[in-house]
Every structure is written in structure tokens, then in C-alpha cells.
Design a protein around this motif. Structure first.
Motif, PDB file in Angstrom:
ATOM      1  N   VAL A 134      -4.752  18.663   0.911  1.00  0.00           N
ATOM      2  CA  VAL A 134      -5.023  18.092   2.236  1.00  0.00           C
ATOM      3  C   VAL A 134      -4.282  18.834   3.349  1.00  0.00           C
ATOM      4  O   VAL A 134      -4.583  18.622   4.521  1.00  0.00           O
ATOM      5  N   ALA A 135      -3.365  19.697   3.003  1.00  0.00           N
ATOM      6  CA  ALA A 135      -2.548  20.365   4.019  1.00  0.00           C
ATOM      7  C   ALA A 135      -3.387  21.158   5.015  1.00  0.00           C
ATOM      8  O   ALA A 135      -3.072  21.200   6.197  1.00  0.00           O
ATOM      9  N   ASP A 136      -4.457  21.775   4.546  1.00  0.00           N
ATOM     10  CA  ASP A 136      -5.301  22.561   5.452  1.00  0.00           C
ATOM     11  C   ASP A 136      -6.459  21.743   6.034  1.00  0.00           C
ATOM     12  O   ASP A 136      -7.340  22.285   6.680  1.00  0.00           O
ATOM     13  N   ARG A 137      -6.436  20.439   5.777  1.00  0.00           N
ATOM     14  CA  ARG A 137      -7.436  19.488   6.282  1.00  0.00           C
ATOM     15  C   ARG A 137      -8.829  19.714   5.714  1.00  0.00           C
ATOM     16  O   ARG A 137      -9.824  19.254   6.254  1.00  0.00           O
ATOM     17  N   ARG A 138      -8.914  20.460   4.612  1.00  0.00           N
ATOM     18  CA  ARG A 138     -10.191  20.693   3.933  1.00  0.00           C
ATOM     19  C   ARG A 138      -9.961  20.535   2.436  1.00  0.00           C
ATOM     20  O   ARG A 138      -9.489  21.461   1.791  1.00  0.00           O
ATOM     21  N   VAL A 139     -10.269  19.389   1.892  1.00  0.00           N
ATOM     22  CA  VAL A 139     -10.102  19.178   0.464  1.00  0.00           C
ATOM     23  C   VAL A 139     -11.356  19.682  -0.240  1.00  0.00           C
ATOM     24  O   VAL A 139     -12.451  19.174  -0.023  1.00  0.00           O
ATOM     25  N   SER A 140     -11.162  20.682  -1.054  1.00  0.00           N
ATOM     26  CA  SER A 140     -12.279  21.305  -1.770  1.00  0.00           C
ATOM     27  C   SER A 140     -12.344  20.757  -3.195  1.00  0.00           C
ATOM     28  O   SER A 140     -11.306  20.530  -3.824  1.00  0.00           O
ATOM     29  N   PRO A 141     -13.558  20.584  -3.709  1.00  0.00           N
ATOM     30  CA  PRO A 141     -13.687  20.138  -5.114  1.00  0.00           C
ATOM     31  C   PRO A 141     -12.995  21.087  -6.090  1.00  0.00           C
ATOM     32  O   PRO A 141     -12.505  20.649  -7.129  1.00  0.00           O
ATOM     33  N   ASN A 177       6.154   8.999   2.831  1.00  0.00           N
ATOM     34  CA  ASN A 177       6.581   7.855   2.013  1.00  0.00           C
ATOM     35  C   ASN A 177       5.778   7.766   0.730  1.00  0.00           C
ATOM     36  O   ASN A 177       6.317   7.433  -0.328  1.00  0.00           O
ATOM     37  N   VAL A 178       4.494   8.058   0.807  1.00  0.00           N
ATOM     38  CA  VAL A 178       3.631   8.017  -0.373  1.00  0.00           C
ATOM     39  C   VAL A 178       4.108   9.054  -1.397  1.00  0.00           C
ATOM     40  O   VAL A 178       4.228   8.759  -2.585  1.00  0.00           O
ATOM     41  N   VAL A 179       4.410  10.259  -0.931  1.00  0.00           N
ATOM     42  CA  VAL A 179       4.871  11.324  -1.832  1.00  0.00           C
ATOM     43  C   VAL A 179       6.208  10.935  -2.459  1.00  0.00           C
ATOM     44  O   VAL A 179       6.383  11.012  -3.682  1.00  0.00           O
ATOM     45  N   ILE A 180       7.150  10.510  -1.654  1.00  0.00           N
ATOM     46  CA  ILE A 180       8.482  10.161  -2.153  1.00  0.00           C
ATOM     47  C   ILE A 180       8.413   8.985  -3.123  1.00  0.00           C
ATOM     48  O   ILE A 180       9.022   9.014  -4.196  1.00  0.00           O
ATOM     49  N   LYS A 230       0.826  -1.196   0.000  1.00  0.00           N
ATOM     50  CA  LYS A 230       0.000   0.000   0.000  1.00  0.00           C
ATOM     51  C   LYS A 230       0.867   1.255   0.000  1.00  0.00           C
ATOM     52  O   LYS A 230       0.580   2.224  -0.676  1.00  0.00           O
ATOM     53  N   THR A 231       1.971   1.223   0.730  1.00  0.00           N
ATOM     54  CA  THR A 231       2.867   2.369   0.795  1.00  0.00           C
ATOM     55  C   THR A 231       3.675   2.504  -0.487  1.00  0.00           C
ATOM     56  O   THR A 231       3.843   3.584  -1.020  1.00  0.00           O
ATOM     57  N   LEU A 262      -2.946  10.477   1.725  1.00  0.00           N
ATOM     58  CA  LEU A 262      -2.088  11.509   2.313  1.00  0.00           C
ATOM     59  C   LEU A 262      -2.570  11.954   3.688  1.00  0.00           C
ATOM     60  O   LEU A 262      -1.848  12.650   4.390  1.00  0.00           O
ATOM     61  N   ALA A 263      -3.743  11.536   4.078  1.00  0.00           N
ATOM     62  CA  ALA A 263      -4.236  11.834   5.413  1.00  0.00           C
ATOM     63  C   ALA A 263      -3.688  10.841   6.445  1.00  0.00           C
ATOM     64  O   ALA A 263      -3.859  11.025   7.635  1.00  0.00           O
ATOM     65  N   GLU A 264      -2.991   9.810   5.979  1.00  0.00           N
ATOM     66  CA  GLU A 264      -2.432   8.792   6.868  1.00  0.00           C
ATOM     67  C   GLU A 264      -1.035   9.204   7.326  1.00  0.00           C
ATOM     68  O   GLU A 264      -0.375  10.029   6.693  1.00  0.00           O
ATOM     69  N   PRO A 265      -0.563   8.615   8.442  1.00  0.00           N
ATOM     70  CA  PRO A 265       0.732   9.011   9.017  1.00  0.00           C
ATOM     71  C   PRO A 265       1.940   8.832   8.089  1.00  0.00           C
ATOM     72  O   PRO A 265       2.916   9.562   8.213  1.00  0.00           O
ATOM     73  N   ASP A 266       1.886   7.902   7.149  1.00  0.00           N
ATOM     74  CA  ASP A 266       3.042   7.656   6.283  1.00  0.00           C
ATOM     75  C   ASP A 266       2.975   8.465   4.982  1.00  0.00           C
ATOM     76  O   ASP A 266       3.559   8.085   3.972  1.00  0.00           O
ATOM     77  N   PHE A 267       2.310   9.624   5.017  1.00  0.00           N
ATOM     78  CA  PHE A 267       2.125  10.409   3.809  1.00  0.00           C
ATOM     79  C   PHE A 267       3.440  10.764   3.112  1.00  0.00           C
ATOM     80  O   PHE A 267       3.504  10.827   1.890  1.00  0.00           O
TER      81      PHE A 267
END
Length: 155
Positions: A35-42, A84-87, A5-6, A77-82
Motif C-alpha cells: 500500500v505504500a505506493d498507493r497501488r496494491v497489485s495482485p 497502530n495496526v502494524v505495531i 478495530k485498532t 493500512l490505508a487508514e490514518p492509524d496504520f
């Protein structure tokens, strides 16, 4: 050791396709800022799709596929290993000249909802640091190129 998954946060239909990997890299950059501001807008998701469409960066992918990728990556990206996902997503395209597109997209997504949150600014700074360490694409010279041409390319 990373789990599947990662290592592969979304399903890439053609894993050896640089076009698809580049599209995923662009989408994850947009999702990270969203997701940085915790509000994902359409409107943030729409900005990612519009940016990719306007520049013809992934003509082989439908808008629906890009939206689904965005939603899935935003959730991951809302998960703790975000990180690793980006990299793991940026690594396969690190030798492509995408840095300017990645940075422009991140800034456009931050401004899309007309409220640039301080955490979005931090996400952009993180992405800027990541793109600085990504290797740049090197120019290819013909095998028979003379020393003059090679010296000119180094300048």
C-alpha cells in the motif's frame, strides 16, 4: 484508548496460536509495502502467499485465507492509524525470530510489480527500524547446564 478495530485489525481464529500470529505478522508486512505506493497489485498479494508457502511458515492456513487477510489488512493500512495496526500486529510475535523473514518478504513485495517506488523503500526502512527494536528470541539452556556452557552461549 484504542478501539477494538485498532487492537485487532483482523479476526484471529486461534488468538493463542503463535503460528497464526506469525502468519498475520508476515501478511501485514507485505500489505504495508504494497500500500505504500498507493497501488496494491495482485502480484504483490501473490508474492506474500508464495513467500509464506515456499517457506512453510503457515501450513495450516489456506491460500484463500491468506489472500483475504492481505486484502483486509491492506484496506486497514490505508487508514490514518496504520502505524497502530502494524505495531499491534507485530507485538505478539516480537520474541520470535521472524525479523529476517519480515525483511526479505518486504523487499520481495516491493519488487513484485517490477517498480520499486520510493514510498515502498520508506516502508521497508520503517519495518527495518521496527524489527531492530523487537526483542530477539533467547536461547534456552538446560537447568543443570554448567558455567562453561552458559559462557559459550553468551559469546
Amino acid at each position: 484508548m484504542s478501539d477494538a478495530k485498532t487492537s485487532h485489525p483482523i479476526e484471529i481464529a486461534e488468538p493463542f496460536s503463535l503460528n497464526e500470529q506469525a502468519a498475520v505478522a508476515l501478511v501485514i508486512v507485505g500489505a504495508l509495502v504494497a500500500v505504500a505506493d498507493r497501488r496494491v497489485s495482485p502480484v504483490e498479494r501473490d508474492e506474500v502467499v508464495r513467500f509464506i508457502r515456499d517457506r512453510k511458515l503457515a501450513p495450516h492456513m489456506s491460500d484463500e485465507r491468506l489472500c483475504a487477510m492481505f486484502d483486509e489488512l491492506a484496506e486497514r493500512l490505508a487508514e490514518p492509524d496504520f502505524a497502530n495496526v502494524v505495531i499491534d500486529t507485530l507485538r505478539p510475535v516480537s520474541n520470535l525470530p521472524l525479523s529476517s523473514h519480515l525483511m526479505e518478504l518486504s523487499e520481495r513485495v516491493a519488487a513484485a510489480d517490477e517498480d520499486v517506488h520510493p514510498h515502498e523503500v520508506q516502508a521497508i526502512k520503517l519495518l527495518r527500524l521496527l524489527t531492530l527494536v523487537l526483542p530477539r528470541a533467547k536461547p534456552v539452556t538446560p537447568r543443570g547446564a554448567g558455567a562453561e556452557l552458559q559462557a559459550a552461549l553468551k559469546e
